[in-house]
Design an enzyme around this catalytic site. Structure first.
Site, PDB file in Angstrom:
ATOM      1  N   PHE A  74       3.725  27.260  19.988  1.00 36.43           N
ATOM      2  CA  PHE A  74       2.879  27.167  21.164  1.00 36.43           C
ATOM      3  C   PHE A  74       3.386  28.094  22.266  1.00 36.43           C
ATOM      4  CE2 PHE A  74       2.615  23.228  18.837  1.00 36.43           C
ATOM      5  CZ  PHE A  74       1.270  22.899  18.871  1.00 36.43           C
ATOM      6  N   HIS A  75       4.585  28.675  22.071  1.00 42.00           N
ATOM      7  CA  HIS A  75       5.211  29.520  23.086  1.00 42.00           C
ATOM      8  C   HIS A  75       5.732  30.784  22.414  1.00 42.00           C
ATOM      9  CE1 HIS A  75       6.478  25.262  24.514  1.00 42.00           C
ATOM     10  NE2 HIS A  75       5.231  25.512  24.879  1.00 42.00           N
ATOM     11  N   GLN A  76       5.302  31.939  22.890  1.00 44.97           N
ATOM     12  CA  GLN A  76       5.771  33.209  22.353  1.00 44.97           C
ATOM     13  C   GLN A  76       6.461  33.984  23.471  1.00 44.97           C
ATOM     14  OE1 GLN A  76       2.055  32.660  22.075  1.00 44.97           O
ATOM     15  NE2 GLN A  76       2.710  31.162  20.556  1.00 44.97           N
TER      16      GLN A  76
END
Length: 586
Positions: free
Chosen positions: A521-523
């Site tokens: 969900f986080h890059q």
């Protein structure tokens, strides 16, 4: 598809869909898979899928008995051959998600009410973006590429400084009147590649926003400040009062609070388990105002129907537009050329400087297409890989209802030098659960899904130390590559074991884990900031070393993974870097 499937390959795909979930092909799941997911893939990926289906077609898969078909699919999922596992994973996730979100899905078996529909009292959309319908040339001081947590904050700071700003957003513009809570519609409208984005081997599903407001429109309202230990680790301006002031400014603008944390049934289970173990549990800070924390809140990943979520399209971009910024939606930046000039299809924007804020997957791809940046552009991709456990209880929980994320635990967040895993839980719906659950056969899958009303999910979010990279295909699209290191896998395993212990302590009768499926969900991190060209892609102000007119203002600039949900950190980084750029351009 780049070219139509042959009749035999289409028959194979329909048989695969029916094997995963009988009756799926008749409801159009295979056709929807081709139209909604495969058609968005790069040509090379489409050809790989076609070749995969050719293997099934050659074996006359569609003529085999259901038992034999299930045995073959299970063998692919467990195969030692990466291409077989990749193919199985892509087909399983996509086809099962559609099987539970398209019309005719058997929601009545789950007691799932379906999407609530548009809210007749939804607040209006506050922005007036332009969607170009032909050739357009614009001039400005700064062109901001991307409109999410980074691009939105940067645009607001720059416009407030009196600079002419143009914001380019590849996605469309949607707001509360458009949101109906439907999973599939939300994925198609608001998410990168309609939610089908993944690493090249399908090992990690990548969920990222792609709309005006970016990831802030679809995130779960979780708002953590950058941990002090991470700020010290990153060094440079992150360890200074200047970044602290940017964090304060973001915190205030988003109105982060813990006043909207009514604990739903699924999180009561997590809290009970954590407390019985004597583990840390605390209220989740959230960027919401007037959140109902009830039925509507559980559909928040597909857009906040109440307008309670303080996303960029309701905060930073409103500030920017009021200060004179122009916002273009449906406008994908293709390259940055000397001048600088941003070329976005029929749109050309000439500017004194360019802010790149299109996310840690597309920021390095844009720079590579443009011939910008040093060898570190695209390197050090951090994903905060997530695995989950689903606990099944005796009583009804209805996990699709209630506050998105009311509680969290950092009991295992520091297993070694600040690296470890956090526990978070969230509302969840049939399509996502179907893509998350392991599949061992049609009957087993249906039986697990029928237990959803009594299930409570618990996610394990890893702070990964070893990064991957984003390469660029011949057609210019990003190709993320990522493999979990032994170090990170050990922490993820410890986190998953911890999640099982929490659910067990809460009284779960049965626990199912998502491993080996991973989600991101986080890059972060693909254009890291730093003190030298040898160690970073850009300097401590986000400017590229060889071209200070191009400035990174998103999670790409993180030196390492943040270890917490990164929205506040991204906005603070953008606030700081945009302030430095405004001073240079004044």
């Amino acid at each position: 598809m780049a070219r139509p499937l042959s009749a035999r390959r289409r028959a194979a795909l329909e048989a695969i869909a029916d094997t995963f979930m009988p009756g799926a092909a008749e409801r159009g799941v295979a056709d929807a898979f081709l139209e909604k997911f495969v058609a968005r893939l790069p040509t090379g990926e489409q050809e790989r899928l076609s070749a995969l289906l050719a293997v099934f077609a050659a074996r006359r898969f569609h003529r085999l008995s259901p038992t034999r078909r299930e045995r073959i699919l299970r063998s692919w999922g467990r195969s030692r051959l990466p291409l077989r596992r990749t193919g199985f994973s892509a087909l399983r996730k996509g086809l099962l998600l559609l099987a539970w979100t398209l019309p005719g899905a058997p929601w009545e078996e789950l007691g799932y009410p379906g999407p609530p529909g548009p809210d007749p009292e939804a607040p209006p959309k506050p922005l007036s973006p332009v969607v170009p319908d032909g050739d357009l040339e614009l001039s400005c001081d700064v062109c901001v590429v991307g409109s999410g947590a980074g691009g939105g904050a940067a645009a607001a700071v720059l416009a407030d400084a009196g600079l002419e700003v143009v914001v380019l957003e590849a996605g469309g513009y949607f707001g509360p009147p458009d949101f109906d809570g439907a999973e599939l519609a939300g994925l198609e409208r608001l998410y990168l590649d309609a939610g089908a984005a993944a690493t090249i081997d399908q090992g990690v599903a990548i969920l990222a926003g792609s709309c005006v407001g970016g990831g802030t429109v679809v995130n779960y309202t979780t708002s953590f400040r950058t941990p002090d230990g991470v700020r010290e680790e990153w060094g440079g301006p992150f360890a200074t009062d200047a970044f602290g002031r940017s964090l304060d400014a973001v915190w205030e603008r988003l109105g982060v609070n813990t006043d909207h944390n009514r604990v739903p049934a699924r999180e009561e289970k997590a809290r009970a388990g954590l407390e019985r173990l004597g583990w840390h549990v605390d209220a989740m800070p959230r960027d919401v105002q007037g959140c109902d924390q009830g039925l509507a809140c559980g559909y928040c990943p597909y857009g906040c129907r109440l307008g309670a979520k303080q996303s960029s399209d309701r905060t930073w971009l409103v500030d920017a537009e009021r200060a004179g910024a122009r916002i273009l939606a449906g406008t994908r930046a293709e390259r940055i050329v000397p001048g600088p000039r941003v070329e976005a299809g029929p749109v050309t924007v000439r500017a004194r400087a360019v802010v790149v804020a299109c996310g840690a997957i597309h920021t390095p791809a844009l720079m590579r297409r443009s011939g910008l940046g040093n060898r570190l552009v695209g390197r050090n991709l951090f994903l905060h890989p997530v695995v989950g456990a689903l606990g099944f209880f005796d009583e009804e929980i209805r996990p699709w209802e209630g506050t998105m994320q009311a509680l969290y635990s950092d009991e295992l967040a520091d297993l070694d030098g600040g690296y470890g895993a956090r526990f978070e839980t969230t509302a969840t719906h049939p399509g996502f659960v179907a893509a998350f659950l392991p599949w061992e056969g049609a009957d087993q899958h249906r039986e697990l899904m029928r237990g959803l009303p009594r299930a409570a999910p618990l996610g394990v979010l890893l702070r990964d130390r070893e990064g991957g990279e984003v390469r660029v295909r011949r057609d210019g699209t990003p190709a993320p590559r990522y493999r979990l290191s032994a170090y990170d896998a050990g922490h993820l395993r410890a986190g998953l074991e911890g999640a099982v212990r929490i659910l067990e302590a809460a009284g779960a009768r049965r626990i199912v884990t998502s491993e080996p499926s991973l989600f991101s969900f986080h890059q972060m991190g693909t254009a890291r900031m730093g003190g030298t060209p040898e160690s970073s892609a850009c300097d401590w102000e986000g400017a590229l070393w060889e071209n200070r007119d191009v400035v990174v203002c998103d999670g790409s600039g993180f030196p390492t993974a943040s270890g917490v949900n990164p929205m506040v950190t991204i906005s603070a980084l953008a606030h700081m870097n945009a302030g430095a750029l405004a001073s240079r351009l004044a």
